[in-house]
Write a protein that holds these residues in place. Structure first.
Motif, PDB file in Angstrom:
ATOM      1  N   PRO A 167       0.825  -1.210   0.000  1.00  0.00           N
ATOM      2  CA  PRO A 167       0.000   0.000   0.000  1.00  0.00           C
ATOM      3  C   PRO A 167       0.860   1.260   0.000  1.00  0.00           C
ATOM      4  O   PRO A 167       1.938   1.297   0.607  1.00  0.00           O
ATOM      5  CB  PRO A 167      -0.809  -0.117   1.303  1.00  0.00           C
ATOM      6  N   ASN A 168       0.381   2.254  -0.746  1.00  0.00           N
ATOM      7  CA  ASN A 168       1.036   3.571  -0.796  1.00  0.00           C
ATOM      8  C   ASN A 168       2.491   3.536  -1.242  1.00  0.00           C
ATOM      9  O   ASN A 168       3.289   4.390  -0.861  1.00  0.00           O
ATOM     10  CB  ASN A 168       0.903   4.280   0.563  1.00  0.00           C
ATOM     11  N   ASP A 185      -5.369   3.557   0.904  1.00  0.00           N
ATOM     12  CA  ASP A 185      -4.244   3.192   0.029  1.00  0.00           C
ATOM     13  C   ASP A 185      -4.403   4.002  -1.251  1.00  0.00           C
ATOM     14  O   ASP A 185      -5.426   3.902  -1.935  1.00  0.00           O
ATOM     15  CB  ASP A 185      -4.312   1.688  -0.259  1.00  0.00           C
ATOM     16  N   ASN A 188      -2.396   3.890  -4.011  1.00  0.00           N
ATOM     17  CA  ASN A 188      -1.729   3.347  -5.206  1.00  0.00           C
ATOM     18  C   ASN A 188      -2.564   3.523  -6.469  1.00  0.00           C
ATOM     19  O   ASN A 188      -2.035   3.754  -7.543  1.00  0.00           O
ATOM     20  CB  ASN A 188      -1.420   1.854  -5.024  1.00  0.00           C
ATOM     21  N   THR A 222       6.467   3.392   0.196  1.00  0.00           N
ATOM     22  CA  THR A 222       5.538   3.522   1.328  1.00  0.00           C
ATOM     23  C   THR A 222       6.097   4.368   2.478  1.00  0.00           C
ATOM     24  O   THR A 222       5.410   5.248   2.997  1.00  0.00           O
ATOM     25  CB  THR A 222       5.151   2.128   1.853  1.00  0.00           C
ATOM     26  N   PHE A 226      -0.613   2.479   5.758  1.00  0.00           N
ATOM     27  CA  PHE A 226      -1.766   3.199   5.230  1.00  0.00           C
ATOM     28  C   PHE A 226      -1.878   4.592   5.861  1.00  0.00           C
ATOM     29  O   PHE A 226      -1.351   4.819   6.949  1.00  0.00           O
ATOM     30  CB  PHE A 226      -3.062   2.442   5.570  1.00  0.00           C
TER      31      PHE A 226
END
Lengths: 488, 103
Positions: free
Chosen positions: A36-37, A145, A147, B76, B90
């Motif tokens: 995620p991200n 998230d 993405n 991330t 997140f």
């Protein structure tokens, strides 16, 4: 029931994820199921000062698709900001196209079950960016998230020209074939590459007048099956509701329903407190797009024969059934592979069977397309030919096909190596037939006497000959010899 | 003073759309201020623009396109490092009750 009759009216709003390598306005790679991200940058995060720059490939994919959907292509188009607040939309606006979509006034032709086609008008085709994803968790927080934020989407809006759940499904499948043929999207429903939102209502004829039910929009459809079932369900639900309440279409009484995939029902989503006010205005960060003749012509060179046209050509030119032609044209590479093979002079039905009955199964096991199995059209044609000529049986053809994946030898040679060639020498086969006839007087009698037993006895004798030849006798020739000897 | 170009209800509506929590005093103050701004901008209506094409962009250029080439993303760790709330993977936002994703 009552004496009233109704007609279903459906229009579709469709989002197609374009198969570019990077996002719509930044160079982040498109990734499915990444951490995620991880695939984000200041632009798709909407950080202050970051500026979007258009992905040329996405613009060209959009124009190509709009052209294939018979749209008028805008010579001048621009970007607009659609404002709304939601945690998956980092900028608090989505970059979209409001009053000047890339394509408008087109149509898509869909196949109907009776073999006819129907034109469904396309209102508009425009480009926009996708939002991120909210991952709902327990506790006081939801996880976000980003993405997916900024992924190029093509939004296609049809006119309300569909009149059954089957037509809606047919359009969805046809559009999937088209975007795959054009190579502009992987169009995988499960992965969310294609999202369909039907707008449904009914025109009810009753006592000489027509009543229109309120329009509902259905969301959360993740498969063709769900799409079709939700429309059929909505039709019945709206009809029942109309009989109960008599409520008709009015401005402002459109409702949104979500599809429950487990219960297979539509569920009313919570009503919004106020109507959306998106406050569209031109995005000052992006300059307009001007599509001149030269650019348009260059994009049009990437157009190809579209699936429905190819399907009807396979039927009219090659004599295939609608079903077979449909299977072959689900995939462009496969359709071309079939076409190329037949063009070298092979029998179309035979090649079709080899591809659809043997090739697809093996390709699925290997996780590739039929055309990527490494059997060139000329070799596949040669296999079809020796099968047609009776040199090998249809069963042996499957064995040879499998061997051809590893060997570059001709099918003829492979059949020889595997000792699969059928015996077609009439003299030799006649000898075996004679032996079988001598050894099975009763069966011969049964064949000659005709009647019920005749067919069974004939089959038995055929079986005996095949057994004696260790399965290598050419059945057509054996049947011919048997026939002439027994007068059957 | 001429009739205000924007009333209190409209200001409340705009504040709601922008997720702004305003006090009664602020609403009153912004109603006056926004009204004055709109009145000033209305001067433009004195011009006859019936023969002028709407302007999509102030720069006289178009087609600023880039090739579909991958550039390195942040990853991330960097992405969430300045987030007001994060679990390291997140962005964390107040629990979303209603599933009403925009489009």
């Amino acid at each position: 029931m009552t004496d009233s009759d109704y007609k279903i009216i459906v229009g579709l709003e469709i989002h197609v994820q374009l198969a570019t390598r990077t996002k719509m306005f930044c160079g982040c790679e498109l990734a499915f199921a990444e951490d995620p991200n991880s695939r984000v940058c200041p632009t798709c995060l909407g950080l202050p000062g970051a500026l979007p720059v258009m992905n040329a490939q996405a613009v060209e994919f959009a124009i190509l698709t709009a052209t294939a959907l018979n749209c008028k292509i805008a010579e001048f188009t621009k970007w607009d900001r659609k404002s709304y607040y939601y945690p998956d939309l980092p900028k608090n606006y989505q970059i979209s196209q409001y009053d000047l979509p890339i394509g408008s006034n087109g149509f898509i032709e869909i196949p109907l079950s009776d073999g006819q086609t129907k034109k469904i008008r396309i209102l508009r085709v425009h480009l926009e960016e996708d939002a991120g994803k909210n991952v709902h968790t327990s506790g006081n927080f939801s996880q976000v998230d980003l993405n997916r934020a900024g992924t190029p989407l093509l939004e296609i809006v049809t006119e309300p020209d569909m009149n059954s759940a089957e037509e809606v499904r047919a359009l969805a499948i046809e559009l999937q074939r088209i975007v795959r043929f054009l190579g502009v999207s992987q169009a995988d429903m499960q992965k969310g590459h294609m999202r369909f939102e039907p707008n449904v209502n009914l025109h009810i004829e009753r006592g000489g007048s027509t009543s229109k039910t309120p329009i509902t929009e259905v969301k959360n459809l993740n498969s063709f099956k769900a799409l079709e079932k939700s429309v059929a369900f909505e039709a019945v639900r709206q009809f029942d509701e109309f009989l109960d309440t008599g409520i008709c279409l009015q401005s402002g009484n459109k409702k949104t329903f979500g599809w429950d995939d487990v219960k297979e029902v539509t569920v009313l989503q919570r009503e919004k407190e106020e109507a959306h006010d998106y406050r569209y205005f031109p995005d000052p960060d992006l300059v307009p797009v001007v599509v001149n003749e030269e650019w348009l012509e260059r994009i049009k060179t990437k157009l190809c024969e579209l699936p429905l046209k190819m399907q009807s050509r396979f039927i009219s030119e090659y004599g295939l059934s609608d079903y077979d032609a449909g299977v072959l044209t689900t995939d462009k590479e496969m359709a071309k592979y079939f076409d190329d093979t037949v063009k070298t002079g092979a029998d179309a039905k035979r090649v079709c069977n080899l591809i659809t009955q043997t090739g697809i199964k093996i390709a699925n096991e290997k996780g590739c397309g039929v055309a990527q199995l490494g059997i060139e059209p000329t070799r596949l044609a040669a296999l079809a030919k020796i099968t047609d000529d009776g040199k090998i049986s249809a069963t042996a053809a499957v064995t040879v096909f499998e061997k051809m994946l590893e060997s570059k030898d001709s099918p003829d040679k492979i059949a020889q190596q595997l000792d699969l060639l059928q015996r077609s020498d009439e003299g030799e086969l006649e000898k075996i037939v004679d032996e079988v006839i001598t050894a099975n007087a009763q069966a011969v009698e049964d064949v000659k006497s005709g009647g019920k037993k005749s067919k069974k006895a004939h089959g038995f004798l055929m079986g005996q000959v095949m057994q004696k030849s260790k399965g290598k006798a050419n059945p057509q020739i054996v049947a011919k010899i048997l026939g002439s000897k027994l007068g059957s | 003073m001429a009739q205000n170009k924007i009333d209190i209800e409209q200001v409340k509506q705009v504040a709601k759309l922008a997720r702004l929590d305003l006090t009664e005093a602020e609403i009153s103050q912004f109603t006056t201020q926004l009204g004055a701004i709109l009145e000033y901008v209305e001067k433009l209506n004195q011009l006859d623009t019936s023969k002028v094409e709407p302007l999509a962009h102030c720069l006289p250029i178009n087609n600023c396109l880039r090739a579909d080439e991958v550039k390195e993303s942040l990853g991330t760790d960097k992405t969430v490092t300045n987030a007001p709330q994060t679990d390291g993977r997140f962005f964390l936002v107040p629990r979303i009750l209603e599933e009403s994703g925009g489009f």
